[in-house]
Scaffold this active site. Sequence first.
Site, PDB file in Angstrom:
ATOM      1  N   SER A  82      12.304 -21.172  16.862  1.00 58.43           N
ATOM      2  CA  SER A  82      11.104 -21.315  15.928  1.00 58.43           C
ATOM      3  C   SER A  82       9.640 -22.003  16.731  1.00 58.43           C
ATOM      4  CB  SER A  82      11.062 -22.173  15.155  1.00 58.43           C
ATOM      5  OG  SER A  82      11.485 -23.858  15.854  1.00 58.43           O
ATOM      6  N   GLU A 128       5.844 -23.742  17.055  1.00 64.40           N
ATOM      7  CA  GLU A 128       4.980 -24.400  16.378  1.00 64.40           C
ATOM      8  C   GLU A 128       3.793 -24.325  16.517  1.00 64.40           C
ATOM      9  OE1 GLU A 128       6.173 -28.586  15.945  1.00 64.40           O
ATOM     10  OE2 GLU A 128       4.725 -29.325  16.420  1.00 64.40           O
ATOM     11  N   ASP A 174       0.742 -40.836  12.914  1.00 60.88           N
ATOM     12  CA  ASP A 174       0.496 -42.243  13.454  1.00 60.88           C
ATOM     13  C   ASP A 174      -0.676 -42.725  12.099  1.00 60.88           C
ATOM     14  OD1 ASP A 174       1.337 -41.482  15.483  1.00 60.88           O
ATOM     15  OD2 ASP A 174       0.260 -39.964  16.453  1.00 60.88           O
ATOM     16  N   PHE A 198       2.966 -38.764  27.562  1.00 60.76           N
ATOM     17  CA  PHE A 198       3.920 -39.620  26.462  1.00 60.76           C
ATOM     18  C   PHE A 198       5.201 -38.841  26.002  1.00 60.76           C
ATOM     19  CE2 PHE A 198       0.291 -36.917  24.059  1.00 60.76           C
ATOM     20  CZ  PHE A 198       0.527 -36.471  23.644  1.00 60.76           C
ATOM     21  N   HIS A 218      13.282 -25.360  19.271  1.00 56.78           N
ATOM     22  CA  HIS A 218      12.170 -25.037  18.805  1.00 56.78           C
ATOM     23  C   HIS A 218      11.106 -25.187  20.145  1.00 56.78           C
ATOM     24  CE1 HIS A 218       9.095 -26.339  15.409  1.00 56.78           C
ATOM     25  NE2 HIS A 218       8.489 -27.476  16.622  1.00 56.78           N
TER      26      HIS A 218
END
Lengths: 612, 612
Positions: free
Chosen positions: B47, B49, B141, B253, B299
């Site tokens: 998939s 994104e 967040d 991160f 993904h």
Amino acid sequence: DRCCREVGARERTYTHSQRGRLGETRTNLKIIKKINQAIEKKTPFYSFEYFPPKTPDGLSNLYDRIARMGEWHPIFVDITWGAGGSTAGLSFDIAKTIQNLTGLETMMHLTCLGMGREEMVQVLATTRQKGIQNILALRGDPPRDRSPETVDEFRYAIELVRFIRELHGDFFGICVAAYPEGHSKDNSYEQELSFLKEKVDAGADFIVTQLVFDVDIFLRFLDDCRHVGIDCPILPGLMPIHNYRSFSQISRFAASIPKAIVEQVERLKDDDQSIKDYGVEVLSQMVRRLYDEGVPGVHFYTLNLEQVVTRTLQCLHVNTEKQPRALPWERSASARREGEDVRPIFWSNRPKSYLARTMDWDEFPNGRWGDSRSPAFGEPSDYYLARPQVAPASASHEAELRTEKDVFEIFTRFCLGVVRALPWFEGSLALESDLIRSHLVSLNRHGFLTLNSQPMVNGAPSDDAVFGWGGSGGYVYQKAYVEFFVSGRRIEALLEALKTRPSMTYQAIDAQNHSFTNCSQVNAVTWGVFPGREIIQPTVVDPVSFQVWKDEAFSYWLRPWAEQYPEQSEARMLLQHIHDNYFLVNIVENDFVKGDLWGFCEQLVAQMGASD
Amino acid sequence: DRCCREVGARERTYTHSQRGRLGETRTNLKIIKKINQAIEKKTPFYSFEYFPPKTPDGLSNLYDRIARMGEWHPIFVDITWGAGGSTAGLSFDIAKTIQNLTGLETMMHLTCLGMGREEMVQVLATTRQKGIQNILALRGDPPRDRSPETVDEFRYAIELVRFIRELHGDFFGICVAAYPEGHSKDNSYEQELSFLKEKVDAGADFIVTQLVFDVDIFLRFLDDCRHVGIDCPILPGLMPIHNYRSFSQISRFAASIPKAIVEQVERLKDDDQSIKDYGVEVLSQMVRRLYDEGVPGVHFYTLNLEQVVTRTLQCLHVNTEKQPRALPWERSASARREGEDVRPIFWSNRPKSYLARTMDWDEFPNGRWGDSRSPAFGEPSDYYLARPQVAPASASHEAELRTEKDVFEIFTRFCLGVVRALPWFEGSLALESDLIRSHLVSLNRHGFLTLNSQPMVNGAPSDDAVFGWGGSGGYVYQKAYVEFFVSGRRIEALLEALKTRPSMTYQAIDAQNHSFTNCSQVNAVTWGVFPGREIIQPTVVDPVSFQVWKDEAFSYWLRPWAEQYPEQSEARMLLQHIHDNYFLVNIVENDFVKGDLWGFCEQLVAQMGASD
């Protein structure tokens, strides 16, 4: 010109949707449109008037009679309405039923004297909602129990005509009455002509006159109408002479009757048959003369009687040839069913039962068969019209009803046309069954009791004599279909055999709802492709409505069939056994190009017929 | 088993209508259903994104990119959603647009922190109303401008999952996120696993993980999930290494990145192309290993970039073969368009323009094309997606644009594939045009500038390579069709010629709405007959929507074409002249068995081509 000055000029425009309808073959026309078409084609026409009978049996007989007389293709039928709406409910029901169950365009009488405006608003809304699109707008007689202080909100028919047009625009076709010899003592003939002119100007489409026995009087009246500028069609109202009693009653308040007629009826008064014969003679002469004089059509006050009218039409050599079919099934004339162009196949041999079940639907499927519709099916027992005829087989074959084979034989003989009726059929087998009759005979003889079937058709011209519908220029198709009852003992073997035929879809279910199927969707089994149109698929196999049909189909084993025999009798127990143990099965061969449903059936017979 | 324990067990039941859909070929599936089907067939999947870009140009480019990448058949695409719904409107629009304009199943991110319950009720209603059926339910967040006193109505993703299921039952497919290396410092790895289990139990269908660079870590996490009873599909989230900057930002991160990868990227930091090549290498290895280990799908966090992902798929030899067509046109994935199975033929070479015009429709035609729908067409200019590409002909042929013959030549060369684009076509000519290309060339060369056409097909198998659609076992049909611009000088002769062909229906109209037609109804020009189904007629010629199309078709002469030339230039005046003086004509040969539209066209050319 005694026809009318401008053919088509008075034809009002339709504003509601016409999509999805087949060109020339629309059934839901306002009467004036049909009249104008007939005038244009110079086809003489006639209409039939009936009144609401007083008993349920009378009503049931009347429906049968109207259906039979409908085969003479009257341009419309109309239903009277008692003074002050005294038969309103019944008139409504009859008009709605005829409009729904037959392809006959129906007109309802409506009298206004004694009615309030609010009440009339309601009556018109109901009329429209019931799918009735034609009204004979009348003043009517004052109700008998009328108080003398009553202030009438409607005093004359013209007020009703205006009221209808004001409220409903051109939705309704409106007819008004005329009195060729004058009506009221208070007004001169000329005054009445001018009132009539006003009624027409107010929005009436055509005129039907009171009883005419003297053609000359009518023709003079017609000329006078044309002279004052009434240019719409004017149909003379003709009363057949059925018998002495009714003739002498009517003649008291009817217009001039030529002396020769009165005398001849008097002379024959004790000979019913001779009076009828004379009635046919008089009526034929009158109609022939009227047509010859250029009157385009006539209106028969039938008094709910059949013989004199139909014999007259025979005398006149009226053509009763079937019209080309608009769809494989006969369209209803109800305005509410206008968009209807899909039905499940199951009721194709019991169309009245289907119509009765769906009479209260608000919408009818157009293009696609929605599952959502199926739960709306009504109970057929609610409508006496849907009640199957008693199986005549029962009387003549009672002695033979001992084993299942005796039942097979009855079905076989039905296929052969020897047995004339079975409860699953409103009539006899359809013409197209001829092509597969030998297979059907073979199936029935071996215990596959067929209820319904159609052969495969791969693109026949749409004007084909057997398979055609929808007019010329298109192509029609069918998937081969067969539906039968078969013993539960054979179900497993049947399902095994079906596994070898992947192009077939089937459903099988018994009275206890044990069921087998390989198809849960709606399957189109008859469709047509026409120039400049969307595809039309008038017949489908629908799994959900099959559930509804199945209950009906199983019920006929018991009622009317088994119930005709004494309790505990062998015949009754046999039919109960079949009801309890047989499956109802339908099979579609989806390959309409290379499929071979009948070969498969012969294989079934060979395989299972012998083993039983 | 790294797949999931029970394939299909988590697939929820559809409650809304499925009627009228073709068996295997339904496009509007919740993602979990597609995933389960892929797992069952052992077809590895992936998939993509994307995130909402910041500028309109970026958005336009993104749509093109998604469409191009869509040809790799991702199992779904998803669109992120800024913290606290900061990109909500845009995310909605993008998800809705993709879902509508492509056949790609679309998932929208939804974060709940900072959202109130009432606001969420509204967001979910909008999502549903926009036809988006899949949600990635996230905590998100805290928004940056958040006051410290805020009391959160949603604190965790699980609350959002429960809220969605409570309000909308099984309507939405729900995905949740997972952190293979743990997420929060406050919770142990085991605690997080148990929270994940709870999210799934609350109603999530499948899981997508945060960035994975170390396959071993993911596989361990997967085993741990299975161990605690999380049995739904879990897709590792993979980030392609596109360039040094994005990699180093993300890697800060992101989870553990194998040292070898970090070092190699550092080594190549000044060589963009080498980093991309390395990115393809790393990604291919990871995906191959994951598939080999039994992970059913992955993904890709594309970062809106194309190259590394598609090159990786090339390396993996992913099959981009076209799926059999469910309908002659590509279905939209929007849940709102689920029932759609009829479209007018006019936009068949500009499907995006059609989709853009009809994006705001509430209902789509199913089975029948209702006239009533046509006035609902939106303006194509409202949607930049529908804007035609500039005709490249203009640049290369400017010098030649002097006479109408020069325009004929451009159309002819488009037919031959030499000119690559014309504003009336989103792409090049369809495959089936091959069969009639010589006729089209001949027509265009002689000034019949064709926009659209299809050959006649009389019952081809529904899995035919060129004409087939709807899967196997059925038969498909087409009426021959041609649509062209032609000079107004020729219209009379054309109408004369058409009179000799009663089986043809036509419409002709110019920019000033002078029009001629012999057909006012909707005409089905493509239909199919399938086992156990109703007839499907996906393409129609509709007189009312032709009016809408005609405005669009004429407009392209001026914009984009004429407007590219200076005012008063010869080319611009020529195109304006054509706009003002030509007719747009469509012709259907209704006889799909014996008709000869192309013979008729050749006759036109012979008769009129020379005379001009």
